[in-house]
Design a protein around this motif. Structure first.
Motif, PDB file in Angstrom:
ATOM      1  N   UNK A  19       0.785  -1.225   0.000  1.00 46.11           N
ATOM      2  CA  UNK A  19       0.000   0.000   0.000  1.00 46.11           C
ATOM      3  C   UNK A  19       0.815   1.271   0.000  1.00 46.11           C
ATOM      4  N   UNK A  20       2.114   1.188   0.291  1.00 42.31           N
ATOM      5  CA  UNK A  20       2.943   2.393   0.297  1.00 42.31           C
ATOM      6  C   UNK A  20       3.554   2.688  -1.072  1.00 42.31           C
ATOM      7  N   UNK A  21       3.261   1.854  -2.069  1.00 43.81           N
ATOM      8  CA  UNK A  21       3.738   2.052  -3.432  1.00 43.81           C
ATOM      9  C   UNK A  21       2.551   2.497  -4.280  1.00 43.81           C
ATOM     10  N   UNK A  22       2.543   3.752  -4.720  1.00 44.45           N
ATOM     11  CA  UNK A  22       1.406   4.299  -5.463  1.00 44.45           C
ATOM     12  C   UNK A  22       1.152   3.537  -6.753  1.00 44.45           C
ATOM     13  N   UNK A  23       2.195   3.124  -7.456  1.00 41.02           N
ATOM     14  CA  UNK A  23       2.026   2.397  -8.712  1.00 41.02           C
ATOM     15  C   UNK A  23       1.372   1.042  -8.481  1.00 41.02           C
ATOM     16  N   UNK A  24       1.781   0.349  -7.439  1.00 39.93           N
ATOM     17  CA  UNK A  24       1.223  -0.967  -7.128  1.00 39.93           C
ATOM     18  C   UNK A  24      -0.252  -0.841  -6.758  1.00 39.93           C
ATOM     19  N   UNK A  25      -0.592   0.163  -5.972  1.00 39.65           N
ATOM     20  CA  UNK A  25      -1.981   0.374  -5.569  1.00 39.65           C
ATOM     21  C   UNK A  25      -2.844   0.707  -6.788  1.00 39.65           C
ATOM     22  N   UNK A  26      -2.359   1.586  -7.654  1.00 43.68           N
ATOM     23  CA  UNK A  26      -3.125   1.967  -8.842  1.00 43.68           C
ATOM     24  C   UNK A  26      -3.393   0.756  -9.729  1.00 43.68           C
ATOM     25  N   UNK A  27      -2.386  -0.085  -9.928  1.00 47.02           N
ATOM     26  CA  UNK A  27      -2.562  -1.269 -10.769  1.00 47.02           C
ATOM     27  C   UNK A  27      -3.517  -2.271 -10.130  1.00 47.02           C
ATOM     28  N   UNK A  28      -3.408  -2.466  -8.818  1.00 43.91           N
ATOM     29  CA  UNK A  28      -4.305  -3.399  -8.126  1.00 43.91           C
ATOM     30  C   UNK A  28      -5.747  -2.925  -8.230  1.00 43.91           C
ATOM     31  N   UNK A  29      -5.954  -1.621  -8.089  1.00 45.13           N
ATOM     32  CA  UNK A  29      -7.302  -1.068  -8.233  1.00 45.13           C
ATOM     33  C   UNK A  29      -7.852  -1.339  -9.626  1.00 45.13           C
ATOM     34  N   UNK A  30      -7.053  -1.040 -10.672  1.00 45.39           N
ATOM     35  CA  UNK A  30      -7.531  -1.205 -12.047  1.00 45.39           C
ATOM     36  C   UNK A  30      -7.822  -2.663 -12.366  1.00 45.39           C
ATOM     37  N   UNK A  31      -6.977  -3.559 -11.895  1.00 44.94           N
ATOM     38  CA  UNK A  31      -7.190  -4.983 -12.164  1.00 44.94           C
ATOM     39  C   UNK A  31      -8.528  -5.444 -11.595  1.00 44.94           C
ATOM     40  N   UNK A  32      -8.858  -4.979 -10.406  1.00 49.84           N
ATOM     41  CA  UNK A  32     -10.109  -5.381  -9.776  1.00 49.84           C
ATOM     42  C   UNK A  32     -11.308  -4.639 -10.372  1.00 49.84           C
ATOM     43  N   UNK A  33     -11.136  -3.354 -10.670  1.00 51.38           N
ATOM     44  CA  UNK A  33     -12.250  -2.538 -11.172  1.00 51.38           C
ATOM     45  C   UNK A  33     -12.717  -2.959 -12.561  1.00 51.38           C
ATOM     46  N   UNK A  34     -11.845  -3.610 -13.341  1.00 51.26           N
ATOM     47  CA  UNK A  34     -12.220  -4.024 -14.694  1.00 51.26           C
ATOM     48  C   UNK A  34     -12.275  -5.542 -14.843  1.00 51.26           C
ATOM     49  N   UNK A  35     -12.360  -6.221 -13.718  1.00 52.54           N
ATOM     50  CA  UNK A  35     -12.529  -7.672 -13.721  1.00 52.54           C
ATOM     51  C   UNK A  35     -14.006  -7.969 -13.495  1.00 52.54           C
ATOM     52  N   UNK A  36     -14.729  -8.263 -14.585  1.00 50.27           N
ATOM     53  CA  UNK A  36     -16.173  -8.485 -14.525  1.00 50.27           C
ATOM     54  C   UNK A  36     -16.499  -9.971 -14.642  1.00 50.27           C
ATOM     55  N   UNK A  37     -17.615 -10.367 -14.078  1.00 52.33           N
ATOM     56  CA  UNK A  37     -18.182 -11.690 -14.337  1.00 52.33           C
ATOM     57  C   UNK A  37     -19.670 -11.494 -14.567  1.00 52.33           C
ATOM     58  N   UNK A  38     -20.070 -11.594 -15.826  1.00 48.50           N
ATOM     59  CA  UNK A  38     -21.459 -11.266 -16.171  1.00 48.50           C
ATOM     60  C   UNK A  38     -22.463 -12.291 -15.663  1.00 48.50           C
ATOM     61  N   UNK A  39     -21.981 -13.421 -15.166  1.00 52.62           N
ATOM     62  CA  UNK A  39     -22.909 -14.368 -14.539  1.00 52.62           C
ATOM     63  C   UNK A  39     -23.458 -13.799 -13.241  1.00 52.62           C
ATOM     64  N   UNK A  40     -22.664 -12.921 -12.616  1.00 54.15           N
ATOM     65  CA  UNK A  40     -23.049 -12.357 -11.319  1.00 54.15           C
ATOM     66  C   UNK A  40     -23.226 -10.844 -11.360  1.00 54.15           C
ATOM     67  N   UNK A  41     -22.471 -10.165 -12.201  1.00 52.12           N
ATOM     68  CA  UNK A  41     -22.516  -8.706 -12.252  1.00 52.12           C
ATOM     69  C   UNK A  41     -23.607  -8.237 -13.212  1.00 52.12           C
ATOM     70  N   UNK A  42     -24.376  -7.252 -12.769  1.00 57.19           N
ATOM     71  CA  UNK A  42     -25.402  -6.655 -13.625  1.00 57.19           C
ATOM     72  C   UNK A  42     -24.811  -5.607 -14.552  1.00 57.19           C
ATOM     73  N   UNK A  43     -23.763  -4.942 -14.105  1.00 58.31           N
ATOM     74  CA  UNK A  43     -23.099  -3.915 -14.896  1.00 58.31           C
ATOM     75  C   UNK A  43     -21.659  -3.787 -14.408  1.00 58.31           C
TER      76      UNK A  43
END
Length: 235
Positions: free
Chosen positions: A78-102
């Motif tokens: 969490x003290x590395x801004x680049x690592x945090x930004x990448x972890x956020x993006x990986x999770x924010x754009x990981x969709x599963x349409x079987x469960x996610x509505x949008x």
């Protein structure tokens, strides 16, 4: 809240983008791109207004089941801004349409990386329309998405201070259908502002501006279509 995309903004620097939009509060917009408005595909500009008719808010997705396919960043420094930004993006754009509505369901899963203010904004945000054609294609195949996230260096990007940092990310995704289909997933540039209270504290995503890339229609590479392609090439 304002939700805007800039066609062709990928060639502009982070510093220039942040300066250009600061007066319009675009970096504090609620709700990340949800593939409902394909401005880049249709050549629309931000000033052209929305290309959809607002409908009833989209309901939230279902709780993830044991067969859900979403990202699990694991231990993140969490003290590395680049690592945090990448972890956020990986999770924010990981969709599963079987469960996610949008796509917003994934944004909420990534709220662990938001500041309290940003997390509250996203929890209150209600999509005003359906998720769009691209999402519907994924959903037809009960698809999930995987993404690769890379940093884009900007020569004139603002220098990190002890409590503020900016990162430019490139997100490229693939959609995987439960029926064997594969296609194009999320494609975008994300310009991320991270903050922390004091030096040494964990970084958190406070604002995001996203530029959606223009992408061709998702290619159907299911076994059936692959056979059809072979037949065509043989003629």
């Amino acid at each position: 809240m304002m939700r805007t995309r800039f066609a062709g903004a990928g060639q502009r620097s982070v510093a220039g983008l942040l300066t250009a939009v600061s007066g319009f509060a675009l970096l504090s917009a609620c709700g990340l791109p949800d593939h409902r408005v394909d401005d880049a595909k249709h050549g629309a500009t931000a000033s052209a207004g929305p290309s959809f008719v607002p409908k009833a808010p989209v309901p939230s997705g279902k709780a993830l089941g044991p067969d859900a396919h979403v990202a699990h960043p694991g231990n993140v420094n969490g003290t590395d801004a680049s690592v945090v930004a990448k972890a956020w993006a990986e999770l924010a754009y990981s969709y599963d349409t079987k469960y996610d509505t949008s796509p917003h369901d994934a944004v909420l899963r990534a709220s662990r990386w938001f500041t309290e203010r940003k997390a509250a904004d996203e929890r209150q945000y209600q999509p005003a329309s359906g998720p769009g054609v691209e999402w519907n294609t994924w959903a037809k195949h009960h698809a999930w998405t995987t993404v690769t996230v890379s940093s884009e260096l900007e020569d004139d990007a603002p220098r990190d201070s002890k409590t503020v940092a900016y990162r430019s990310l490139v997100v490229r995704g693939t959609a995987h259908g439960r029926d064997g289909w594969t296609g194009t997933g999320p494609r975008l540039n994300a310009y991320v502002k991270l903050v922390r209270s004091v030096a040494g504290a964990p970084w958190r995503v406070d604002d995001v501006m996203v530029v959606v890339a223009a992408t061709p229609p998702s290619a159907d590479t299911s076994p059936a279509s692959a056979g059809s392609s072979s037949d065509s090439s043989a003629q």
